[in-house]
Write a protein that holds these residues in place. Sequence first.
Motif, PDB file in Angstrom:
ATOM      1  N   ARG A 174      -5.140  15.049  -9.241  1.00  0.00           N
ATOM      2  CA  ARG A 174      -4.925  13.758  -8.583  1.00  0.00           C
ATOM      3  C   ARG A 174      -3.503  13.268  -8.759  1.00  0.00           C
ATOM      4  O   ARG A 174      -2.926  13.336  -9.839  1.00  0.00           O
ATOM      5  N   TRP A 175      -2.965  12.747  -7.660  1.00  0.00           N
ATOM      6  CA  TRP A 175      -1.665  12.092  -7.629  1.00  0.00           C
ATOM      7  C   TRP A 175      -1.846  10.697  -7.026  1.00  0.00           C
ATOM      8  O   TRP A 175      -2.663  10.507  -6.128  1.00  0.00           O
ATOM      9  N   TYR A 176      -1.051   9.753  -7.528  1.00  0.00           N
ATOM     10  CA  TYR A 176      -1.053   8.383  -7.020  1.00  0.00           C
ATOM     11  C   TYR A 176       0.261   8.142  -6.298  1.00  0.00           C
ATOM     12  O   TYR A 176       1.332   8.349  -6.867  1.00  0.00           O
ATOM     13  N   GLU A 177       0.173   7.679  -5.076  1.00  0.00           N
ATOM     14  CA  GLU A 177       1.377   7.398  -4.298  1.00  0.00           C
ATOM     15  C   GLU A 177       2.009   6.094  -4.793  1.00  0.00           C
ATOM     16  O   GLU A 177       1.337   5.074  -4.892  1.00  0.00           O
ATOM     17  N   GLN A 178       3.316   6.148  -5.078  1.00  0.00           N
ATOM     18  CA  GLN A 178       4.053   4.970  -5.522  1.00  0.00           C
ATOM     19  C   GLN A 178       4.936   4.395  -4.421  1.00  0.00           C
ATOM     20  O   GLN A 178       5.035   3.182  -4.286  1.00  0.00           O
ATOM     21  N   PHE A 179       5.603   5.274  -3.673  1.00  0.00           N
ATOM     22  CA  PHE A 179       6.506   4.879  -2.591  1.00  0.00           C
ATOM     23  C   PHE A 179       6.310   5.842  -1.433  1.00  0.00           C
ATOM     24  O   PHE A 179       5.906   6.976  -1.637  1.00  0.00           O
ATOM     25  N   ARG A 180       6.681   5.379  -0.233  1.00  0.00           N
ATOM     26  CA  ARG A 180       6.656   6.264   0.928  1.00  0.00           C
ATOM     27  C   ARG A 180       7.484   5.658   2.048  1.00  0.00           C
ATOM     28  O   ARG A 180       7.801   4.472   2.040  1.00  0.00           O
ATOM     29  N   GLU A 238      -3.365   1.733  -2.437  1.00  0.00           N
ATOM     30  CA  GLU A 238      -4.268   2.472  -3.320  1.00  0.00           C
ATOM     31  C   GLU A 238      -4.407   3.920  -2.849  1.00  0.00           C
ATOM     32  O   GLU A 238      -5.500   4.486  -2.849  1.00  0.00           O
ATOM     33  N   VAL A 239      -3.297   4.510  -2.443  1.00  0.00           N
ATOM     34  CA  VAL A 239      -3.317   5.852  -1.860  1.00  0.00           C
ATOM     35  C   VAL A 239      -3.304   6.904  -2.963  1.00  0.00           C
ATOM     36  O   VAL A 239      -2.498   6.841  -3.895  1.00  0.00           O
ATOM     37  N   THR A 240      -4.215   7.851  -2.830  1.00  0.00           N
ATOM     38  CA  THR A 240      -4.257   8.994  -3.743  1.00  0.00           C
ATOM     39  C   THR A 240      -4.245  10.278  -2.933  1.00  0.00           C
ATOM     40  O   THR A 240      -4.607  10.298  -1.756  1.00  0.00           O
ATOM     41  N   VAL A 269      11.924   2.529   2.449  1.00  0.00           N
ATOM     42  CA  VAL A 269      10.836   2.817   1.524  1.00  0.00           C
ATOM     43  C   VAL A 269       9.866   1.641   1.441  1.00  0.00           C
ATOM     44  O   VAL A 269      10.272   0.480   1.367  1.00  0.00           O
ATOM     45  N   ARG A 270       8.577   1.970   1.438  1.00  0.00           N
ATOM     46  CA  ARG A 270       7.515   0.975   1.235  1.00  0.00           C
ATOM     47  C   ARG A 270       6.861   1.283  -0.100  1.00  0.00           C
ATOM     48  O   ARG A 270       6.467   2.408  -0.363  1.00  0.00           O
ATOM     49  N   LYS A 271       6.735   0.253  -0.933  1.00  0.00           N
ATOM     50  CA  LYS A 271       6.049   0.421  -2.225  1.00  0.00           C
ATOM     51  C   LYS A 271       4.541   0.359  -1.970  1.00  0.00           C
ATOM     52  O   LYS A 271       4.057  -0.544  -1.296  1.00  0.00           O
ATOM     53  N   THR A 272       3.826   1.311  -2.509  1.00  0.00           N
ATOM     54  CA  THR A 272       2.377   1.361  -2.369  1.00  0.00           C
ATOM     55  C   THR A 272       1.748   0.540  -3.478  1.00  0.00           C
ATOM     56  O   THR A 272       2.043   0.746  -4.652  1.00  0.00           O
ATOM     57  N   GLN A 273       0.891  -0.391  -3.118  1.00  0.00           N
ATOM     58  CA  GLN A 273       0.187  -1.211  -4.113  1.00  0.00           C
ATOM     59  C   GLN A 273      -0.991  -0.406  -4.667  1.00  0.00           C
ATOM     60  O   GLN A 273      -1.719   0.228  -3.916  1.00  0.00           O
ATOM     61  N   GLN A 274      -1.152  -0.464  -5.992  1.00  0.00           N
ATOM     62  CA  GLN A 274      -2.260   0.272  -6.629  1.00  0.00           C
ATOM     63  C   GLN A 274      -3.336  -0.651  -7.101  1.00  0.00           C
ATOM     64  O   GLN A 274      -3.420  -1.628  -7.467  1.00  0.00           O
TER      65      GLN A 274
END
Length: 184
Positions: free
Chosen positions: A51-57, A68-70, A179-184
């Motif tokens: 599993r990886w958690y997306e932080q930025f994209r 909450e992208v994984t 860049v967009r920060k992904t909220q977790q």
Amino acid sequence: MMMGKKTLAAGVLGASAVLGAWAVLSRHGPVGNKAVPEPANAVELYRYMGRWYEQFRYEASFERDMDEVTADYSLEEDGRVKVVNRGRRGGEAGRWKESVGTAKVVDAATHAKLKVSFFGPFYGDYWVLDHGDGYEWSIVSEPSGRYLWVLTRVATPSSETLQDLEGRVKALGYDWSLVRKTQQ
């Protein structure tokens, strides 16, 4: 040569499917890096799995407004990689979306370049540009410079880690303003 109605209908449906897939695949954002570098390190696939958690994209139409992208990767017996991407739109009460795909290694020397498909025979580039020595983070893109993902093994890494990753992304030539920060 005469074409039967069924053959003509199949041809029209096939062409429609190809054009529809092209329309989906050709929608992309601005180029954020006009000189995407080659991957910096080889990838040990078995260490990249999990599993990886997306932080930025860079925001993309297929992932617009998702948080909450994984991404979950698992190695198949035939050497391909099963990919399960998941995220939610609309906050805690929002809908989850999941996409399942397959990736195949296209650079046998480093395993850092893969092709991934979520649409049958249509594959896109997936380049692991850099990763931590312990596979605690990963920076992923592709040669057009239109897509970028920054992944970590933990959902909420330290602010120092996030600052380090921001610096690495900028050093690779990516436009941080996209860049967009992904909220977790």
